[in-house]
Design a protein around this motif. Structure first.
Motif, mmCIF file in Angstrom:
data_model
loop_
_atom_site.group_PDB
_atom_site.id
_atom_site.type_symbol
_atom_site.label_atom_id
_atom_site.label_comp_id
_atom_site.label_asym_id
_atom_site.label_seq_id
_atom_site.Cartn_x
_atom_site.Cartn_y
_atom_site.Cartn_z
ATOM 1 N N UNK A 98 -50.327 -17.051 70.142
ATOM 2 C CA UNK A 98 -49.046 -16.684 69.777
ATOM 3 C C UNK A 98 -48.081 -16.508 70.952
ATOM 4 N N UNK A 99 -48.485 -15.504 71.984
ATOM 5 C CA UNK A 99 -48.005 -15.077 73.267
ATOM 6 C C UNK A 99 -47.424 -16.486 74.067
ATOM 7 N N UNK A 100 -48.191 -17.486 73.964
ATOM 8 C CA UNK A 100 -47.859 -18.572 74.766
ATOM 9 C C UNK A 100 -46.768 -19.395 74.090
ATOM 10 N N UNK A 101 -46.775 -19.352 72.630
ATOM 11 C CA UNK A 101 -45.774 -20.024 71.893
ATOM 12 C C UNK A 101 -44.182 -19.330 72.169
ATOM 13 N N UNK A 102 -44.641 -17.809 72.073
ATOM 14 C CA UNK A 102 -43.362 -17.155 72.171
ATOM 15 C C UNK A 102 -42.523 -17.490 73.500
ATOM 16 N N UNK A 103 -43.404 -17.332 74.456
ATOM 17 C CA UNK A 103 -42.697 -17.436 75.819
ATOM 18 C C UNK A 103 -42.148 -19.082 76.036
ATOM 19 N N UNK A 104 -42.906 -19.760 75.463
ATOM 20 C CA UNK A 104 -42.266 -21.299 75.604
ATOM 21 C C UNK A 104 -40.810 -21.283 74.709
ATOM 22 N N UNK A 105 -40.956 -20.637 73.509
ATOM 23 C CA UNK A 105 -39.789 -20.685 72.797
ATOM 24 C C UNK A 105 -38.385 -20.048 73.530
ATOM 25 N N UNK A 106 -38.762 -18.825 74.162
ATOM 26 C CA UNK A 106 -37.951 -18.156 74.841
ATOM 27 C C UNK A 106 -37.417 -18.771 76.068
ATOM 28 N N UNK A 107 -38.297 -19.639 77.063
ATOM 29 C CA UNK A 107 -37.834 -20.282 78.028
ATOM 30 C C UNK A 107 -37.042 -21.477 77.586
ATOM 31 N N UNK A 108 -37.064 -21.935 76.399
ATOM 32 C CA UNK A 108 -36.116 -22.946 76.093
ATOM 33 C C UNK A 108 -34.803 -22.466 75.513
ATOM 34 N N UNK A 109 -34.794 -20.933 75.274
ATOM 35 C CA UNK A 109 -33.382 -20.236 74.686
ATOM 36 C C UNK A 109 -32.575 -19.856 75.671
ATOM 37 N N UNK A 110 -33.114 -19.230 76.781
ATOM 38 C CA UNK A 110 -32.309 -18.716 78.075
ATOM 39 C C UNK A 110 -32.848 -18.762 79.311
ATOM 40 N N UNK A 111 -32.145 -18.673 80.224
ATOM 41 C CA UNK A 111 -32.669 -18.559 81.715
ATOM 42 C C UNK A 111 -32.730 -17.267 82.396
ATOM 43 N N UNK A 112 -32.777 -16.263 81.452
ATOM 44 C CA UNK A 112 -33.072 -14.919 82.089
ATOM 45 C C UNK A 112 -34.792 -14.957 82.585
ATOM 46 N N UNK A 113 -34.966 -14.097 83.734
ATOM 47 C CA UNK A 113 -36.184 -14.189 84.141
ATOM 48 C C UNK A 113 -37.272 -13.689 83.229
ATOM 49 N N UNK A 114 -38.446 -14.270 83.373
ATOM 50 C CA UNK A 114 -39.426 -13.572 82.055
ATOM 51 C C UNK A 114 -40.844 -13.020 82.799
#
Ligand code: SF4
Length: 403
Positions: free
Chosen positions: A182-198
């Protein structure tokens, strides 16, 4: 080796995060923040273990007062972790912290969020939006029919929208869950959505070793995809273990220059001439505090050890109660079995100072190779080429199956 996702850069104190900056390791103190000396002691231990940025809880006024004394004496930037009271965020900024972490599930009133962001904007202090699967806003939980990657990403995006209303963009985001896929999926989704550092992490990973495995699986998978600008292992353990694990993961992935020994060791087998686990553990302890960026091998037998670890800068393989030292696969010396660890330390320090070529040049390699060959041949004579009795086992298996 792998391309990192392009992100914007922010700075936490003097430490850059995102925008191609080296990936940083974070951890969190477990002391009461009001205990200034105790907290500083832990921060120094964390920094020595490889932690770049540290978070301290700011849950009460005494904690904010403690931060005012801790921040000027800390060797690394301090982030204040804010729970439910937005006033604690204001107090932490007044105390001089270098960053804040807000959990959108805990501070929900838009006017409070915006008050904190406005103050952070004026003081040039970055904020991490720290979404946590366990404390997701109930309305999002309901909307998404439970805890999903999309729900966590939406929570982060809602918070960003409030920040943008007051023109604040010094942001990094985390969407942590204790469930690794779940965590991996959420970060992947976020990485596709924004260029804010993670900021990557598997929350509540638990005690080692299972916690280490979970955190490494999630964080490592994302880092290998180029996602992630800063990381934290959330272990139920001394935070120094978290910092070490984070540093070691980055070193193993080639994302951080190695400063400590990379100890490799064979898994041991029927050929082992020593207790490999014991010798490897003693070697690990002996090298723990030494800043020697070398790969060092502990191998259970001289029959296969030097060949299997020929890429190591230095190694030792056991045979006939003796330790055979080798440098880049070349035999260089023979020592009694009881002195294996001490010999490794002495040769490692020499190599660190003078290099592997000088180490080989100072050795009587012909003699060392002769002695190693002697012990190797003797072991082969005694145990044969099949020391693990694989051939016998195969005969037994065939018998069992045929009977
Ligand atoms: S063959 Fe020797 S080096 Fe390889 S695992 Fe067995 S003991 Fe270790």
């Amino acid at each position: 080796m792998f391309e990192r996702r392009a992100t914007r850069q922010i700075t936490v104190g003097k430490v850059p995060v995102g925008g191609g900056a080296p990936i940083t390791v974070q951890s969190m103190t477990t002391t009461k923040t009001a205990d200034v000396e105790g907290t500083l002691q832990q921060i120094y231990a964390l920094a020595a273990a490889g932690c770049d940025i540290v978070r301290c809880t700011c849950n009460e006024q005494e904690a904010a007062e403690g931060l005012a004394q801790i921040v000027p004496r800390s060797p690394i930037p301090i982030i204040a972790d804010i729970h439910h009271q937005y006033r604690m965020a204001l107090a932490a900024m007044e105390a001089g912290v270098h960053g804040l972490r807000l959990n959108p599930g805990n501070i929900r009133k838009p006017e409070h969020i915006k008050a904190v962001a406005s103050e952070a904007r004026d003081r040039n202090i970055p904020i991490r939006i720290g979404v946590n699967g366990g404390s997701l806003d109930p309305s999002l939980y309901e909307k998404h029919n439970g805890l999903t990657a999309a729900a966590m990403v939406e929570s982060a995006m809602q918070e960003i929208a409030y920040f943008r209303e007051v023109d604040f963009d010094l942001i990094k985001i985390s969407v942590k869950a204790s469930n690794v896929p779940l965590m991996v999926e959420a970060y992947r989704m976020l990485a596709d959505t924004t260029d804010i550092p993670l900021h990557l992490g598997v929350t509540e990973a638990g005690p080692p070793p299972a916690g280490l495995v979970k955190a490494t699986a999630g964080i490592g998978a994302l880092l290998l995809e180029g996602i992630g600008d800063t990381i934290r292992y959330s272990l139920t353990a001394d935070p120094v273990e978290e910092a070490k694990a984070g540093r070691q993961l980055l070193e193993a992935l080639g994302l951080r220059e190695r400063k400590n020994v990379d100890l490799i060791a064979c898994p041991s087998c029927g050929r082992a001439e020593i207790d490999v686990i014991d010798v490897a553990n003693r070697a690990m302890r002996a090298f723990e505090d030494k800043k020697l960026p070398l790969q060092i091998a502990v191998m259970g037998c001289v029959v296969n050890g030097p060949g299997e670890a020929r890429e190591a800068d230095l190694g030792i393989a056991a045979g006939n109660k003796r330790g055979h030292l080798f440098v880049k696969g070349r035999n260089v010396a023979v020592v009694p079995e009881s002195e294996m660890v001490e010999a490794l330390v002495e040769w490692a320090e020499f190599i660190n100072e003078h290099g592997t070529d000088a180490a080989i040049a100072r050795a009587d390699t012909s003699r060392a190779e002769r002695e190693a060959a002697k012990d190797r041949n003797q072991l082969l004579d005694e145990k044969g080429a099949d020391a693990n009795h694989a051939a016998e086992k195969i005969v037994e298996i065939r018998k069992t199956v045929n009977d």
